[in-house]
Structures are given as C-alpha cells and as structure tokens.
Design an enzyme around this catalytic site. Structure first.
Site, mmCIF file in Angstrom:
data_model
loop_
_atom_site.group_PDB
_atom_site.id
_atom_site.type_symbol
_atom_site.label_atom_id
_atom_site.label_comp_id
_atom_site.label_asym_id
_atom_site.label_seq_id
_atom_site.Cartn_x
_atom_site.Cartn_y
_atom_site.Cartn_z
ATOM 1 N N CYS A 42 0.848 -1.197 0.000
ATOM 2 C CA CYS A 42 0.000 0.000 0.000
ATOM 3 C C CYS A 42 0.885 1.250 0.000
ATOM 4 O O CYS A 42 1.524 1.562 1.001
ATOM 5 C CB CYS A 42 -0.910 -0.036 1.232
ATOM 6 S SG CYS A 42 -1.803 1.491 1.539
ATOM 7 N N CYS A 45 0.290 3.685 2.781
ATOM 8 C CA CYS A 45 0.838 3.227 4.065
ATOM 9 C C CYS A 45 2.329 3.538 4.143
ATOM 10 O O CYS A 45 2.823 3.996 5.181
ATOM 11 C CB CYS A 45 0.602 1.728 4.251
ATOM 12 S SG CYS A 45 -1.136 1.253 4.285
#
Length: 126
Positions: A42, A45
């Site tokens: 991600c 993230c």
C-alpha cells in the site's frame, strides 16, 4: 512505556484482541501486508509511515500500539474483506489509526499529518 504488537491477518487480529487484556490505552494501526522488501504493498501506508512514527512519540507512556497487516492487495480490495465489513473495524481506507473501543480514528492521508496523529494519541476521553 509504549508497547508495540504486530499481527498479520483478520483471524489472528480477532484472536489477539480477544485475548489481549490491558488497562492501558490501545491504538490500532491497520496497513497493507509487508512485501519481502519490508515495505507495504500500500503506497499510502508507505508514505504515512514516517509521519506515524514521528507522531507515535507523543503516545502516552502507558499505551499499546497494535500494528495489523490486513493482507495482500487482492484481499483488501475485495469489498467483502472482513476488515471492511466487521462492525468494530469498519475500515474504508488504508492506513487507518484508531483508538480501540472508541470512534476516534484517522484515515488515509490524515495519517500523514503529525499534528493529527499527536492529537489522537494525546486526547483524553471524557
């Protein structure tokens, strides 16, 4: 002292939280599974990680941070992903940082704002 915990996957997360007993404040950080290079699949993230680490320094001395890898991209992108449908987690976006057993949370790009992270971690419950 801030104690950090690491959990991978939905079933492991449920089991961990069911067995976890603490009188201290608990925060949960949900993010994508880490790749072999140590970074999450991600990108949001990965982008938020340094801001979260900086913000975690403001956490109360007696707190727990449970870092949860929700799974791989295909698992997360499924609209029936249990992290999305569970009435407690109700995730919409990664990363999400929440104060456990409250409605207080930061989602997505909010996790890249140190002032918001610090506010969440230092906010006293009424």
């Amino acid at each position: 002292m801030v104690v950090r915990h690491h959990v991978e996957g939905y079933a492991n997360f449920l089991k961990f939280m069911e067995n976890f007993k603490s009188n201290e404040t608990v925060y949960v950080l949900y993010s994508g599974k880490k790749l072999p290079n140590g970074k999450s699949w991600c990108s949001d993230c990965v982008e938020a990680e340094p801001f979260l680490e900086s913000g975690f320094k403001a956490a109360p001395d007696v707190a727990h941070i449970v870092e949860v890898e929700v799974g791989d991209r295909a698992f997360w992108k499924d609209w029936n992903c249990p992290f999305r449908t569970n009435s407690t987690t109700k995730l919409k976006v990664l990363p999400t940082l929440s104060k456990w057993n409250t409605q207080k949370r930061l989602e997505g790009d909010q996790c890249s704002k140190v002032d918001l992270i610090e506010m969440l971690l230092t906010d006293e419950d009424d």
